[in-house]
Scaffold this motif. Structure first.
Motif, mmCIF file in Angstrom:
data_model
loop_
_atom_site.group_PDB
_atom_site.id
_atom_site.type_symbol
_atom_site.label_atom_id
_atom_site.label_comp_id
_atom_site.label_asym_id
_atom_site.label_seq_id
_atom_site.Cartn_x
_atom_site.Cartn_y
_atom_site.Cartn_z
ATOM 1 N N LYS A 95 37.440 36.306 32.582
ATOM 2 C CA LYS A 95 37.173 35.882 33.920
ATOM 3 C C LYS A 95 36.809 36.642 34.687
ATOM 4 O O LYS A 95 36.214 36.597 35.774
ATOM 5 C CB LYS A 95 38.424 35.040 34.255
ATOM 6 N N LYS A 96 37.577 37.850 34.987
ATOM 7 C CA LYS A 96 37.573 39.030 35.889
ATOM 8 C C LYS A 96 36.036 39.496 35.753
ATOM 9 O O LYS A 96 35.392 39.784 36.581
ATOM 10 C CB LYS A 96 38.473 40.274 35.823
ATOM 11 N N TYR A 116 34.421 31.215 27.133
ATOM 12 C CA TYR A 116 35.465 31.376 28.086
ATOM 13 C C TYR A 116 35.730 30.082 28.553
ATOM 14 O O TYR A 116 37.038 29.606 28.462
ATOM 15 C CB TYR A 116 35.092 32.039 29.498
ATOM 16 N N ARG A 163 39.531 31.074 27.753
ATOM 17 C CA ARG A 163 40.256 30.864 29.274
ATOM 18 C C ARG A 163 40.977 32.324 28.939
ATOM 19 O O ARG A 163 42.104 32.652 29.606
ATOM 20 C CB ARG A 163 41.242 29.978 29.464
ATOM 21 N N ASP A 164 40.531 33.399 28.380
ATOM 22 C CA ASP A 164 41.054 34.830 28.717
ATOM 23 C C ASP A 164 40.855 35.348 30.129
ATOM 24 O O ASP A 164 39.981 35.433 30.504
ATOM 25 C CB ASP A 164 40.531 35.786 27.651
ATOM 26 N N PRO A 165 42.028 35.628 30.624
ATOM 27 C CA PRO A 165 42.226 36.161 31.980
ATOM 28 C C PRO A 165 41.223 37.438 32.109
ATOM 29 O O PRO A 165 40.375 37.532 33.409
ATOM 30 C CB PRO A 165 43.506 36.283 32.517
ATOM 31 N N THR A 166 41.239 38.156 31.462
ATOM 32 C CA THR A 166 40.425 39.524 31.226
ATOM 33 C C THR A 166 38.776 39.380 31.303
ATOM 34 O O THR A 166 37.984 39.885 32.298
ATOM 35 C CB THR A 166 40.568 40.436 30.218
#
Length: 480
Positions: free
Chosen positions: A211-212, A202, A206-209
């Protein structure tokens, strides 16, 4: 492969010193158990070999190959089983030989095969025991840990390979790990990072999904992908916490998620998942097998492409996994997918890339290597830096008697006096999570640890998961 910055070089220099100190301390070996296990497994192998010596399969084997008979020849075994005995062979190797790996043979329901596989397993277990026996000196084992060999900038081990001691096969894990024991009045404590390579990746993409998934405890990527792969939607969400649910999740994690992250693709993934469902006897809510469940939904076969074809069979499991894979990258993790493409394209232009921890990777590398090396190397360096602080500085500063005895990629193994247990775990937690993030600003996601502890004087196989409750570490079952 080379350190590019002075800090990168210093990491290897300090790491080599810290690992040498752990090697010097060594691990206690239960020599009485070790000798007993070597003797009992030798007897079991001898008895099993005698039992199959006069079997029909063995007679066919000798009749065909006569003086050239070699019971260790996989090629000969394949010809006997699939030509002389008439068993169905699911597929051949790329060179046209019959497959005789454990996965293929396990599908054959025959007494000879069961005993043959049992002998192979015991022999493999004995090799681990013999390696420990050969390297034990005055009751202690001193495995070597290397930083100069793996191209990924991870560590390796030899004499014996401590990082390869069995863990997945329950019988072999118990056989081998029982030989490693805590010193008197102490506990073996293994502390590892939770999902360090996922978190390390990550920090690159830095994929936002992603991160969730990492920040929201209610979300579970491995559970979601197991659900997609096997079309499972239990009526009771708590099913995922049952033994059956955890087994299905484990299969989604190790059969789909990690293979996809490391560069595998639908053809290999679907074949492995199909086999794992059978081998692990996976079941859905209500007790129906996963294979039966899939069949009830119209998925009745694996359906890999035939030689010369590109597409899987229509309505097959392989076709389903191909769709799951496409959705996984294009819809669930599109930013991660784009990073993979961009990172590889940049490597093709330059011929090298720089990792987060200051190391250059250059020269000819396959696409999967280009994508995996920076993640694996940087993730391991998180463990290595905390290992250095712990061994070279903090234990001495705290005047603790705890000793670090080993390291397995993302975990630290310590031999800890019972009275220092709480302080030792908290010290490791602080170094591995908070201090490391302060030291390396590129770590932009929280880090977590998982703790396993043996009883006082217990063997490595007896370790159990511990958790923190109101600042006190205790066995997970007790906390629950």
């Amino acid at each position: 492969m080379m350190p590019y910055t002075p800090e990168a070089y210093q990491l290897l220099q300090d790491g080599a010193i810290a690992l040498a100190k752990a090697e010097h301390v060594g691990m206690r070996v239960d020599e009485r158990y070790l000798d007993s296990a070597l003797e009992s497994t030798a007897s079991e192998i001898k008895e099993a070999q005698a039992a199959i010596k006069e079997s029909r399969v063995t007679r066919k084997w000798r009749s065909r190959f006569r003086q050239k008979t070699n019971v260790n020849s996989a090629e000969q075994l394949g010809k006997v089983l699939f030509e002389d005995m008439g068993f169905d062979c699911p597929e051949k190797t790329e060179t046209g030989r019959y497959k005789t790996d454990e996965e293929t043979l396990a599908k054959i329901d025959h007494p000879f095969i069961k005993k043959y596989l049992r002998i192979k397993k015991i022999q493999k277990g004995r090799q681990f025991l013999k390696g420990i026996k050969e390297e034990t000196c005055e009751g202690l084992l001193h495995p070597v840990f290397n930083l100069h060999i793996p191209k990924t900038y991870r560590s390796s081990s030899d004499s014996p390979n401590f990082q390869n001691i069995p863990v997945r096969d329950e019988w072999m894990k118990k056989l081998v790990r029982k030989a490693i024991r805590a010193r008197k009045g102490r506990r073996l404590v293994e502390i590892d990072y939770a999902g360090i390579e996922v978190r390390g990746a990550y920090c690159y993409h830095r994929d936002p999904t992603m991160k969730k998934y990492l920040l929201d405890p209610s979300k579970d990527m491995h559970r979601d992908m197991a659900s997609d792969c096997f079309k499972i939607k239990p009526k009771d969400p708590a099913w995922w916490k049952t033994k059956d649910g955890k087994q299905v999740r484990y299969t989604g994690k190790n059969g789909f998620v990690f293979p996809e992250f490391y560069g595998s693709w639908w053809k290999e993934v679907s074949s492995n998942l199909w086999s794992m469902a059978e081998q692990l006897k996976l079941v859905v809510e209500g007790g129906e097998s996963v294979r039966e469940h899939l069949e009830s939904l119209g998925i009745k076969r694996l359906g890999l492409p035939k030689p010369g074809e590109r597409d899987p069979r229509s309505g097959s499991f392989a076709e389903h996994i191909k769709k799951v894979e496409r959705h996984f990258w294009e819809k669930r993790f599109p930013v991660y997918d784009q990073w993979r493409k961009d990172w590889y394209s940049e490597y093709l232009d330059k011929g090298w890339f720089l990792t987060k921890t200051g190391f250059i990777c250059q020269g000819f590398m396959a696409r999967n290597d280009v994508i995996n090396y920076p993640v694996q190397g940087s993730s391991f360096h998180c463990l290595l830096k905390a290992f250095i602080w712990l061994v070279n500085e903090e234990l001495r500063k705290a005047r603790m008697k705890a000793q670090v005895v080993g390291q397995i990629h993302d975990s630290i193994v310590g031999d800890v006096p019972d009275e220092e247990l709480q302080d030792y775990i908290e010290l490791c937690r602080e170094l591995m999570t908070n201090r490391l993030r302060e030291f390396w600003e590129w770590i932009i996601i929280p880090l977590e640890i998982e703790v396993e502890v043996t009883p006082v004087g217990g063997s490595w196989v007896e370790k159990e998961e511990w958790v923190s409750t109101k600042g006190v570490w205790q066995p997970k079952e007790k906390a629950a």
